[in-house]
Design a protein around this motif. Structure first.
Motif, PDB file in Angstrom:
ATOM      1  N   PHE A 717      -5.917   1.353 -50.444  1.00  0.00           N
ATOM      2  CA  PHE A 717      -5.772   1.698 -48.953  1.00  0.00           C
ATOM      3  C   PHE A 717      -7.117   1.594 -48.382  1.00  0.00           C
ATOM      4  O   PHE A 717      -7.209   1.160 -47.073  1.00  0.00           O
ATOM      5  CB  PHE A 717      -5.173   3.150 -48.947  1.00  0.00           C
ATOM      6  N   GLU A 718      -8.023   2.089 -48.890  1.00  0.00           N
ATOM      7  CA  GLU A 718      -9.591   2.146 -48.163  1.00  0.00           C
ATOM      8  C   GLU A 718      -9.985   0.641 -47.946  1.00  0.00           C
ATOM      9  O   GLU A 718     -10.503   0.302 -46.971  1.00  0.00           O
ATOM     10  CB  GLU A 718     -10.477   2.764 -49.160  1.00  0.00           C
ATOM     11  N   GLU A 719      -9.679  -0.254 -48.862  1.00  0.00           N
ATOM     12  CA  GLU A 719     -10.111  -1.748 -48.511  1.00  0.00           C
ATOM     13  C   GLU A 719      -9.390  -2.295 -47.559  1.00  0.00           C
ATOM     14  O   GLU A 719     -10.020  -3.055 -46.950  1.00  0.00           O
ATOM     15  CB  GLU A 719     -10.015  -2.332 -50.128  1.00  0.00           C
ATOM     16  N   LEU A 720      -8.007  -1.992 -47.597  1.00  0.00           N
ATOM     17  CA  LEU A 720      -7.397  -2.573 -46.318  1.00  0.00           C
ATOM     18  C   LEU A 720      -7.377  -1.754 -45.041  1.00  0.00           C
ATOM     19  O   LEU A 720      -6.662  -2.093 -44.170  1.00  0.00           O
ATOM     20  CB  LEU A 720      -5.739  -2.369 -46.862  1.00  0.00           C
ATOM     21  N   PHE A 722      -6.789   1.418 -44.265  1.00  0.00           N
ATOM     22  CA  PHE A 722      -5.432   2.308 -44.089  1.00  0.00           C
ATOM     23  C   PHE A 722      -5.897   3.656 -44.026  1.00  0.00           C
ATOM     24  O   PHE A 722      -5.477   4.561 -43.333  1.00  0.00           O
ATOM     25  CB  PHE A 722      -4.328   2.143 -45.162  1.00  0.00           C
ATOM     26  N   ILE A 723      -6.965   4.005 -44.627  1.00  0.00           N
ATOM     27  CA  ILE A 723      -7.765   5.266 -44.983  1.00  0.00           C
ATOM     28  C   ILE A 723      -9.164   5.078 -44.773  1.00  0.00           C
ATOM     29  O   ILE A 723      -9.518   4.067 -44.875  1.00  0.00           O
ATOM     30  CB  ILE A 723      -7.232   6.236 -46.136  1.00  0.00           C
ATOM     31  N   PRO A 737      -5.151  -2.386 -39.345  1.00  0.00           N
ATOM     32  CA  PRO A 737      -4.708  -3.843 -39.131  1.00  0.00           C
ATOM     33  C   PRO A 737      -3.819  -4.401 -39.960  1.00  0.00           C
ATOM     34  O   PRO A 737      -3.435  -3.677 -41.161  1.00  0.00           O
ATOM     35  CB  PRO A 737      -6.032  -4.603 -39.389  1.00  0.00           C
ATOM     36  N   LYS A 738      -2.826  -5.266 -39.730  1.00  0.00           N
ATOM     37  CA  LYS A 738      -1.826  -5.739 -40.576  1.00  0.00           C
ATOM     38  C   LYS A 738      -2.464  -6.725 -41.645  1.00  0.00           C
ATOM     39  O   LYS A 738      -2.807  -7.788 -41.328  1.00  0.00           O
ATOM     40  CB  LYS A 738      -0.716  -6.412 -39.746  1.00  0.00           C
TER      41      LYS A 738
END
Length: 780
Positions: A717-720, A722-723, A737-738
């Motif tokens: 999640f952190e890499e993408l 999301f958090i 971002p998607k």
């Protein structure tokens, strides 16, 4: 050949590989009889010897038969006793004491003979090197006829007659006679047709002295074994009984391993005269007494050998520098029984595959008497000849020899031999090679073919028991048999054929084999007879597991101790030394190994490099020599595992000793639904920034995923984006971002790690080992 003889292709192939290339040659090989023996007068010296012996008998001269103390010498002396009795001669015998006198003709024995009125000495299995002693006999007025088969020296003795097929200028067509074979030819020259039962004595000596069972030897031994099955000699009958040999089933093999050691035991630990007395007695009760005495001596001999072997191995370990074995192993000890040093040499050669010389030192005189055993690459007789000035006496064959020297010469003797060997031997000579009779399938050896193969008996030197290779067999059953599970019994199958295979003394290999695995096997074919049933079986000589092999010892309580135990069990079979062995462990879990194998290469997992060297051996020898790897701890990532396997390019054996993780730490291969669920749960509880540790615990409970799994999903999640993680808190990013999960490196790493741990830590043995083998094959 198969068509001409109406035999199987396998039997025809065995004949062809033994140089038999026509139906006529095959008939001579399979059906040779005593009529096919060569004319004994072709032996140089025979025309002079026979009239001298006849003259001595006719004039009542006192004859001395001078023999040797090994089984060939005992047989030769015994045969000559029968010959003397048959001729009605006046005779005596003399066999030197192995320990007190040593090999060969001795002047003090000639003095004794002179006092007894001896005017003719006939040597058997000795004398070809006795230049000085025969000159002394001549000075005493004693004629000496030498019958011998050992390698002639450069200078030959001036005997009345020399009979040795190996002497220069001798036209005799067969050079492989044993000492007893030469003695038999002498009797044949005098008698034309000696009694058939005398071939029993010839067979014993020829087999025991490891002479080639071809040509005349094959005829004499075949006829001797046939006669022995219904022997009239009380001594031979008693010897077979105490050796556990059924008279009707006597073969060259049980003569070699049952009768010969007991005959040899007399000369090794006592005096060979008792064995001569056994072979020549006409009294059944005396035969029983003498045979049991020899049996007890043989048991004592086995104990003495084992004691000296252990002392010799300790001496060798102390002598080896940097674990390097000398080209020629020379070991000497005070009090070592010189009667058994040849056996000790054979056992150490078997272990190290080097030429070996073992000497017993007389502490009072400093004299050393020894025996040598060699490998095919080094003619030990030639090696000894290269340093003959350092010895008082020596003699023998290319593969075995004897010698005596003073202990002050030992160091120079060892150096000279190793200097010579260094110029002759190559690295390839130190690799043991077993000649075989080709590759076959299990369907090629039905009972009828095994019966055909038995026609090639007697088996021995130059006509070995056929050894056949069977590739790609499947291991169907495995179990230990015998006392303490010392032996191994397998059932292997190939196509629709199944066969039992027995490996004596290899029970320790049972834990390294698994049912279902593929085996290439090397074995001797025989027949198993039980309760009236006859079926083929293999006597296993060696086996190979094609491709890499993985052994499952996971969850070992003491991995370093188990590594030592496994090494002790397999090192001799796999011919391992410290360069070939590696262990890898996690330095975070263990700072230093608890290991006696300090010379093997040790490696640690490295977050950046995959693995790195831990000890000097690893830095010096690297990874290229390693064939056997012990995994003490599991790697931290799949990339680390692949780097590990790729580093050891020649790996063929991998032992898994690592512990599994607890269920509380288990991770699974993630999917989109898991991430979707976790994200929804996180959105509900983290409208405001939330402490990460609190969030992880709650998410773990609500998602039924382990805390470790949830933590690693947070990395994704952190890499993408999301958090966001900061100061121990997690904050949800409102409009991330998607991005596809598959684009995350952490997602890929998590999947690879979960797959690795699933197989390495939790899978069954078959699943774990199959997966590891596929990884090994993938990086090779």
């Amino acid at each position: 050949m198969a068509e001409a003889l109406s035999v199987s292709p396998l039997t025809a192939s065995l004949l062809a590989s033994r140089g038999i290339d026509s139906a006529e040659a095959a008939a001579n090989f399979l059906n040779g009889n005593l009529d096919a023996l060569h004319d004994p007068y072709l032996l140089l010296g025979m025309e002079k010897a026979v009239p001298r012996i006849q003259q001595a008998i006719d004039h009542g001269e006192h004859i001395l038969i001078y023999g040797d103390y090994d089984a060939d010498g005992v047989s030769s002396t015994s045969l000559m006793i029968y010959f003397m009795r048959h001729m009605g001669a006046s005779y005596d015998i003399y066999i030197p004491h192995r320990s007190n006198e040593g090999y060969g003709l001795h002047n003090h024995a000639l003095d004794w003979a002179h006092q007894q009125g001896v005017s003719l000495v006939i040597t058997v299995d000795t004398g070809i090197s006795a230049v000085e002693q025969i000159a002394y006999a001549n000075a005493l007025g004693i004629d000496v006829i030498v019958t011998d088969h050992h390698e002639p020296p450069e200078v030959l003795p001036e005997a009345y007659a020399l009979i040795n097929p190996k002497q220069p200028g001798c036209p005799y067509p067969f050079k492989g006679l044993a000492g007893v074979g030469v003695a038999y030819k002498l009797a044949q020259a005098v008698l034309k047709q000696p009694p058939v039962e005398w071939t029993e004595i010839v067979a014993i000596g020829t087999i025991a002295d490891l002479m080639p069972l071809t040509g005349e030897n094959r005829i004499l031994v075949s006829r001797g074994l046939e006669s022995m099955r219904r022997t009239s000699f009380p001594g031979i009958r008693a010897l077979m009984e105490v050796s556990g040999i059924a008279p009707g089933a006597v073969t060259s093999t049980n003569v070699a391993f049952g009768m010969a050691p007991r005959i040899n035991a007399s000369g090794r630990l006592d005096h060979a005269g008792s064995a001569v007395a056994l072979l020549t007695t006409e009294d059944a009760e005396e035969a029983q007494r003498l045979s049991h005495a020899l049996d007890e001596l043989n048991k004592e001999r086995q104990q003495v050998v084992e004691t000296i072997v252990q002392e010799a191995l300790l001496q060798l370990q102390a002598k080896m520098k940097d674990n390097n074995v000398p080209d020629v192993i020379v070991l000497a000890g005070e009090g070592w029984n010189v009667g058994v040093v040849g056996i000790v040499a054979s056992k150490i050669l078997e272990r190290y595959y080097r030429p070996v010389i073992i000497l017993g030192i007389d502490p009072e005189t400093g004299m050393c008497k020894g025996s040598a055993r060699s490998i095919p690459g080094l003619d030990i007789y030639e090696a000894l000849t290269s340093c003959k000035d350092l010895m008082d006496h020596y003699g023998g064959h290319p593969s075995a020899a004897g010698m005596s020297l003073n202990r002050e010469q030992l160091e120079a003797f060892e150096q000279a031999l190793n200097l010579y060997a260094g110029q002759v031997l190559t690295e390839a000579d130190f690799v043991p090679v077993m000649p075989t009779d080709g590759e076959w399938t299990l369907s090629d050896i039905p009972l009828s073919v095994v019966d055909e193969i038995e026609m090639l008996e007697p088996f021995g030197m130059a006509n070995p028991m056929p050894k056949l290779i069977f590739r790609g067999t499947q291991l169907a059953e495995i179990r230990k048999i015998g006392k303490d599970g010392k032996h191994l019994k397998l059932v292997v199958r190939q196509g629709g054929t199944r066969i039992e295979a027995v490996a004596f003394g290899r029970g320790d290999l049972a834990e390294l084999l698994e049912e279902g695995m593929t085996l290439d096997i090397l074995g001797e074919v025989s027949i198993n007879e039980w309760n009236g049933s006859r079926k083929p079986q293999l006597m296993l000589q060696d086996l190979n597991i094609p491709g890499p092999q993985v052994f499952d010892f996971r969850d070992s309580k003491q991995p370093w101790a188990d590594m030592q135990r496994v090494y002790n069990a397999v090192s001799a079979h796999l011919r391992l030394d410290y360069r070939h062995i590696a262990a890898v462990f996690n330095p975070r879990l263990e700072s230093s190994p608890k290991l006696e194998l300090n010379d093997c290469t040790l490696w640690v997992y490295d977050k950046n490099a995959g693995i790195s060297a831990f000890n000097d051996a690893a830095n010096i020898y690297g990874t290229d020599h390693v064939t056997t790897l012990f995994m003490i701890h599991a790697p931290d990532s799949a990339d680390q595992l692949d780097t590990l396997l790729a580093s050891f390019k020649n790996l063929s054996n991998l032992f898994l000793l690592h512990s599994g993780r607890s269920k509380a730490e288990r991770i699974t291969i993630p999917d989109r639904e898991q991430f979707k669920l976790l994200y929804v749960l996180l959105m509900r509880m983290a409208a405001e920034p939330i402490r990460e540790q609190e969030a992880l615990v709650r998410l773990s409970k609500q998602s039924s995923s382990t805390l470790r799994m949830v933590t690693m999903m947070m990395d994704v999640f952190e890499e993408l984006s999301f958090i966001q993680r900061r100061d121990g808190y997690i904050t949800i990013i409102p409009k991330p971002p998607k991005r596809e999960l598959s684009s995350s490196m952490h997602f890929s790493a998590l999947g690879s790690l979960a797959e690795m741990e699933q197989h390495l830590l939790y899978a069954s043995t078959s699943q774990c080992t199959s997966w590891m083998i596929s990884r090994l094959e993938g990086v090779s």
